[in-house]
Design an enzyme around this catalytic site. Sequence first.
Site, PDB file in Angstrom:
ATOM      1  N   CYS A 142     -31.333 -33.492  96.483  1.00  0.00           N
ATOM      2  CA  CYS A 142     -29.895 -33.514  96.694  1.00  0.00           C
ATOM      3  C   CYS A 142     -29.404 -34.879  96.228  1.00  0.00           C
ATOM      4  CB  CYS A 142     -29.561 -33.352  98.172  1.00  0.00           C
ATOM      5  SG  CYS A 142     -30.217 -31.837  98.890  1.00  0.00           S
ATOM      6  N   LEU A 194     -28.773 -29.366  96.987  1.00  0.00           N
ATOM      7  CA  LEU A 194     -29.642 -28.385  96.347  1.00  0.00           C
ATOM      8  C   LEU A 194     -30.334 -27.670  97.492  1.00  0.00           C
ATOM      9  CD1 LEU A 194     -30.943 -27.398  93.589  1.00  0.00           C
ATOM     10  CD2 LEU A 194     -32.836 -28.891  94.156  1.00  0.00           C
ATOM     11  N   VAL A 234     -34.635 -25.143 101.563  1.00  0.00           N
ATOM     12  CA  VAL A 234     -35.014 -24.678 102.900  1.00  0.00           C
ATOM     13  C   VAL A 234     -33.730 -24.583 103.728  1.00  0.00           C
ATOM     14  CG1 VAL A 234     -36.301 -25.227 105.003  1.00  0.00           C
ATOM     15  CG2 VAL A 234     -37.294 -25.748 102.777  1.00  0.00           C
ATOM     16  N   ASN A 249     -31.240 -36.709 101.417  1.00  0.00           N
ATOM     17  CA  ASN A 249     -31.837 -36.127 100.231  1.00  0.00           C
ATOM     18  C   ASN A 249     -33.318 -36.066 100.535  1.00  0.00           C
ATOM     19  OD1 ASN A 249     -32.760 -35.593  97.606  1.00  0.00           O
ATOM     20  ND2 ASN A 249     -32.878 -37.781  97.150  1.00  0.00           N
ATOM     21  N   GLY A 250     -33.836 -34.872 100.759  1.00  0.00           N
ATOM     22  CA  GLY A 250     -35.266 -34.865 101.048  1.00  0.00           C
ATOM     23  C   GLY A 250     -35.832 -33.569 101.534  1.00  0.00           C
ATOM     24  N   ASP A 292     -34.646 -28.303 107.317  1.00  0.00           N
ATOM     25  CA  ASP A 292     -35.755 -29.178 107.728  1.00  0.00           C
ATOM     26  C   ASP A 292     -35.269 -30.597 108.044  1.00  0.00           C
ATOM     27  OD1 ASP A 292     -35.286 -28.827 104.848  1.00  0.00           O
ATOM     28  OD2 ASP A 292     -36.673 -30.490 104.611  1.00  0.00           O
ATOM     29  N   THR A 334     -42.519 -47.248  78.758  1.00  0.00           N
ATOM     30  CA  THR A 334     -43.414 -46.168  79.202  1.00  0.00           C
ATOM     31  C   THR A 334     -42.632 -45.055  79.877  1.00  0.00           C
ATOM     32  OG1 THR A 334     -44.783 -48.005  79.898  1.00  0.00           O
ATOM     33  CG2 THR A 334     -45.650 -45.817  80.304  1.00  0.00           C
ATOM     34  N   ARG A 392     -40.530 -42.996  77.254  1.00  0.00           N
ATOM     35  CA  ARG A 392     -41.402 -42.143  76.429  1.00  0.00           C
ATOM     36  C   ARG A 392     -41.848 -40.911  77.203  1.00  0.00           C
ATOM     37  NH1 ARG A 392     -45.892 -46.411  74.192  1.00  0.00           N
ATOM     38  NH2 ARG A 392     -44.652 -47.397  72.544  1.00  0.00           N
ATOM     39  N   SER A 410     -45.965 -31.538  91.072  1.00  0.00           N
ATOM     40  CA  SER A 410     -46.309 -32.390  89.943  1.00  0.00           C
ATOM     41  C   SER A 410     -47.419 -33.375  90.331  1.00  0.00           C
ATOM     42  CB  SER A 410     -45.045 -33.109  89.465  1.00  0.00           C
ATOM     43  OG  SER A 410     -45.264 -33.733  88.232  1.00  0.00           O
TER      44      SER A 410
END
Length: 579
Positions: A2, A50, A53, A74-75, A98, A350, A353, A375
Amino acid sequence: MCGIFACHRHPDVQKFKPTALKLAKQVRHRGPDWSGNIISNHTILCHERLSIVGVESGAQPLTNADESIILAVNGEIYNHRLIRKHLKEPYHFKTASDCEVIIPLYMEHDIDAPNKLDGMFSFVLYDKKQDRTIAARDPIGVTTFYQGWSSKEPDAVYFASELKCLHTVCDKIEAFPPGHVFDSKTGKTTRYFNPSWWEETKIPTAPVDYTKLRESLEKSVRKRLMAEVPYGVLLSGGLDSSLVASIAQRETLRLKKQALEANGGVELPENPDVGEGLVGIDDDNNLSTVTYLPQLNSFSIGLPGSPDNEAALKVAKFLGTKHHVMTFTIEDGLNALSDVIYHLESYDVTTIRASTPMFLLSRKIKAMGIKMVLSGEGSDEILGGYLYFHGAPDAKSFHEETVRRVKNLHLSDCLRANKSTSAWGLEARVPFLDKAFLEYAMNVDPKDKMHTKEHIEKYILRKAFDTSDDPTAEPYLPEEILWRQKEQFSDGVGYGWIDALKDNAELHVTDEMMKNPKPEWGNDIPDTKEAYWYRMLFDEHFPPHCASTVVRWVPKWSAQTDPSGRAMANHNQKYDHVA
Ligand SMILES: *[C@@H]1O[C@H](CO)[C@@H](O)[C@H](O)[C@H]1NC(C)=O
């Protein structure tokens, strides 16, 4: 994810409100599902949601019964059910979100509340009775978070998920430190996260226990399958993402079997491609499921013929995930570059890229209706998996560098994972950065982690998931993937990508320009044309005072300044046990 934006003690908050809403809108990409805001006294909290849950009921900001406590988060809080169960005072929850547990936790534990959370989060909580704001960020900084101040309103303090909300109103901005909590009552930001491994000079001596290492990662992946919406896994075909995919797929199949048994062995009705799964930590601290995901989706990206896509496809075939390969062209990547820098809010070489392919892939994933992906970030930091770790002179230095890298993740790979996905309203969850997994893995004797003649990098992780000495065991991964040597993410998408970036930098930055860096850059002088180019693109989006939030990669144990792993001689070294 979020997006949040907040200002505490604004001198004229009603007048400021239209501006606040505009600033909050700057992070609407993170939470395109709904918006909300609450003003209380001189404080405003804004939220862009977003929903993953508590989809139906979890609109934010959240409030308690008499609305004296207001919360924007946000979490994802993986242990929210456990927290609900163990509250000392009964608390009337208004939603199934949550995140709502943060309010009663604050009521019971005050600024110690963030310490009780297992998850990733940034939040701002306003306590009207005390005219007090507290703000906190998760232990490692998986979610992004910034704090700002304005010399025009010296009493006011600002918070936001991204830098882009703040730079027009704040003349001083900092990345909010992970593992810390801010309290307006004292004006202080203090560290709440103090794990046993934080002191880098304390070198652990416990030899690795492979079973514990494996089980800890498995639990961490399963926790993160808590969702009511379609999800998937980012699969580069490297060790870390492949292990995450393997564990998630095993869980998916296990749940499917369980559901089938519960249904008396009758095949369940045909499911859509992506279904619902709600796995989380239940009231008894067990992992539990309400529904299951019929098929796990996996995603990879690369230039045509890239090593990553090839490896990912191999893994997906082996695991039986529904795999989606995305190819991008160098031109697609170059076209996105300015946009990537705008979203990433960085000019680190880094990061840029590696973020570009992830940014492009995230858009596709979101377009397929998927809101959350797992991820593999963090493994290389925890286990010393980067190739330059080969140069570590001794176990002590090796360990200190792993701690340093984990502490800096919020400036590098966490920032990349969070912002590349959030740019499109996709959420990334990172099992390797689970508190319990870190607690175990960071306390393993660095001698066991170090690369040797016999042991390829991240040997202990590979070994923990290598079942080859048990012929009855179901293998986690194909042998050649489990023991595949590391390629940096940005290289794995195809070597042409980095070469193209360097070539293009030559077109944009002359030798003359290199000799005359902009005065406002101070001591932060780009050392390559590529770095110079990214800095110019950054400056197109952000004024100079934003640069204080960016940290560039600093090499260690080697003279090279190119962060790409392939520039190192040891990249081509072959290992005996790679087929
Ligand atoms: C409202 O906010 C102002 C500024 O922070 C503070 O001085 C005042 O005490 C607050 N009023 C209440 C009722 O909390």
